[in-house]
Design a protein around this motif. Structure first.
Motif, PDB file in Angstrom:
ATOM      1  N   TYR A 189     -15.182  78.790  14.004  1.00 44.33           N
ATOM      2  CA  TYR A 189     -13.745  78.603  14.145  1.00 44.33           C
ATOM      3  C   TYR A 189     -12.988  78.851  12.843  1.00 44.33           C
ATOM      4  CZ  TYR A 189     -14.354  76.311  18.725  1.00 44.33           C
ATOM      5  OH  TYR A 189     -14.637  76.037  20.029  1.00 44.33           O
TER       6      TYR A 189
ATOM      7  N   ASP B 194      -6.696  77.479  20.488  1.00 42.04           N
ATOM      8  CA  ASP B 194      -6.770  78.905  20.794  1.00 42.04           C
ATOM      9  C   ASP B 194      -5.361  79.487  20.776  1.00 42.04           C
ATOM     10  OD1 ASP B 194      -5.558  78.308  23.236  1.00 42.04           O
ATOM     11  OD2 ASP B 194      -7.337  78.692  24.432  1.00 42.04           O
ATOM     12  N   LYS B 195      -5.244  80.785  21.054  1.00 38.47           N
ATOM     13  CA  LYS B 195      -3.947  81.465  20.975  1.00 38.47           C
ATOM     14  C   LYS B 195      -2.940  80.961  21.997  1.00 38.47           C
ATOM     15  CE  LYS B 195      -5.694  85.550  18.800  1.00 38.47           C
ATOM     16  NZ  LYS B 195      -5.412  86.912  18.472  1.00 38.47           N
ATOM     17  N   LYS B 196      -3.423  80.342  23.070  1.00 37.22           N
ATOM     18  CA  LYS B 196      -2.530  79.791  24.092  1.00 37.22           C
ATOM     19  C   LYS B 196      -2.123  78.348  23.773  1.00 37.22           C
ATOM     20  CE  LYS B 196      -4.522  82.612  27.740  1.00 37.22           C
ATOM     21  NZ  LYS B 196      -5.244  82.610  29.014  1.00 37.22           N
TER      22      LYS B 196
ATOM     23  N   LEU C 258      -9.396  73.303  21.243  1.00 39.65           N
ATOM     24  CA  LEU C 258     -10.800  73.707  21.289  1.00 39.65           C
ATOM     25  C   LEU C 258     -11.709  72.692  20.605  1.00 39.65           C
ATOM     26  CD1 LEU C 258     -10.377  77.474  20.314  1.00 39.65           C
ATOM     27  CD2 LEU C 258     -10.657  76.520  22.613  1.00 39.65           C
TER      28      LEU C 258
ATOM     29  N   THR D 212      -9.911  80.852  13.489  1.00 41.80           N
ATOM     30  CA  THR D 212      -9.136  80.395  14.635  1.00 41.80           C
ATOM     31  C   THR D 212      -8.119  79.377  14.116  1.00 41.80           C
ATOM     32  OG1 THR D 212     -11.093  80.663  16.030  1.00 41.80           O
ATOM     33  CG2 THR D 212      -9.313  79.342  16.934  1.00 41.80           C
ATOM     34  N   THR D 213      -6.962  79.289  14.737  1.00 44.25           N
ATOM     35  CA  THR D 213      -5.936  78.360  14.274  1.00 44.25           C
ATOM     36  C   THR D 213      -6.501  76.945  14.180  1.00 44.25           C
ATOM     37  OG1 THR D 213      -4.198  79.708  15.273  1.00 44.25           O
ATOM     38  CG2 THR D 213      -3.645  77.421  14.765  1.00 44.25           C
ATOM     39  N   HIS D 214      -6.384  76.357  12.971  1.00 45.18           N
ATOM     40  CA  HIS D 214      -6.903  75.013  12.758  1.00 45.18           C
ATOM     41  C   HIS D 214      -6.090  74.278  11.699  1.00 45.18           C
ATOM     42  CE1 HIS D 214      -9.223  77.481   9.809  1.00 45.18           C
ATOM     43  NE2 HIS D 214      -8.968  76.448   9.009  1.00 45.18           N
TER      44      HIS D 214
ATOM     45  N   GLU E 124      -4.323  75.811  23.534  1.00 44.10           N
ATOM     46  CA  GLU E 124      -5.258  74.849  24.104  1.00 44.10           C
ATOM     47  C   GLU E 124      -6.193  74.319  23.022  1.00 44.10           C
ATOM     48  OE1 GLU E 124      -7.141  75.918  27.818  1.00 44.10           O
ATOM     49  OE2 GLU E 124      -5.534  77.352  28.212  1.00 44.10           O
TER      50      GLU E 124
END
Length: 59
Positions: free
Chosen positions: A41, A9-11, A15, A44-46, A13
């Motif tokens: 996802y 996630d953006k922080k 997922l 989402t960053t991956h 963490e």
């Protein structure tokens, strides 16, 4: 060959942390993309890696 797919996630963490085996990179990439879409996802960053080689990346 062994592959690892991780999503953050953006922080920063974690997922998702999935490992899987496929005979070649293209099959692993196709599976990774499908898994990302199924779990919502894909934007989402991956990253998908094999032995340090980056195969998929989104930030």
């Amino acid at each position: 060959m062994s592959y690892a797919l991780t999503v953050f996630d953006k922080k920063g963490e974690l997922l998702l942390n999935e490992s899987f085996t496929f005979p070649n990179d293209q099959e692993a990439i196709d599976h990774g993309k499908k898994l990302l879409e199924e779990k919502s996802y894909s934007t989402t960053t991956h990253r998908l890696v094999r032995a340090g080689k980056l195969l998929l990346f989104y930030r």
